[in-house]
Motif scaffolding. Structure first.
Motif: not given
Length: 170
Positions: A88-115
């Motif tokens: 999911q991609v969106g902006t933090v409300r009221g800012s120019n900050i973009v968030e890339i959010t990745f969801q998965a059932p396996d925590a071991s690679y979730t942050a690695e994928v998002a980054n």
């Protein structure tokens, strides 16, 4: 199943004007540009590179999910599309900050994928920008060459006129 979520953020700014004209993008065009960038983040062009860099075709969780899916797509393509569906991609409300959010059932690679999605997106966006700048540069080179040729013709005509009318210093 339980879902794990990781977020990568960056500042998105298109307020700089055109370097030649100084013109700033209209709000309507800026919104379209932002939407295009968000789609690029989720695109197979980005996610397939994430698959390659993180070697997700060798990840047992992905292999098992792929085999259970019954898909006829190549595993790399299937995983890339799964990543795109879970980003999911969106902006933090009221800012120019973009968030890339990745969801998965396996925590071991979730942050690695998002980054990695963020890293690959930046590289792909830079490649697009460099290609556009190369095109602009080529256009300006043609304009410069045309102007130089016109100047040389004008100088030659002036010189001929001076000589023909005895205005040339000798």
């Amino acid at each position: 199943p339980r879902q794990y979520e990781a977020t990568a953020q960056f500042v998105f700014s298109i307020e700089r004007g055109d370097p030649v004209t100084g013109q700033v993008l209209s709000r309507q065009f800026a919104a379209a540009y932002q939407g295009t960038q968000f789609e690029l983040i989720r695109s197979e062009r980005v996610t397939s590179q994430v698959v390659d860099r993180l070697r997700l075709t060798e990840n047992p969780s992905f292999i098992e999910a792929y085999e259970n899916s019954g898909s006829r797509l190549p595993i790399r393509t299937w995983i890339a599309r799964q990543l795109g569906e879970n980003i999911q991609v969106g902006t933090v409300r009221g800012s120019n900050i973009v968030e890339i959010t990745f969801q998965a059932p396996d925590a071991s690679y979730t942050a690695e994928v998002a980054n990695m999605v963020l890293d690959v997106y930046r590289q792909v966006a830079n490649q697009f920008q460099a290609a556009a700048l190369r095109q602009e540069s080529e256009w300006f080179q043609v304009q410069l060459r045309t102007a130089r040729e016109a100047l040389e013709r004008a100088e030659a005509a002036e010189s001929e006129y001076r000589v023909a009318n005895g205005l040339s210093p000798e």
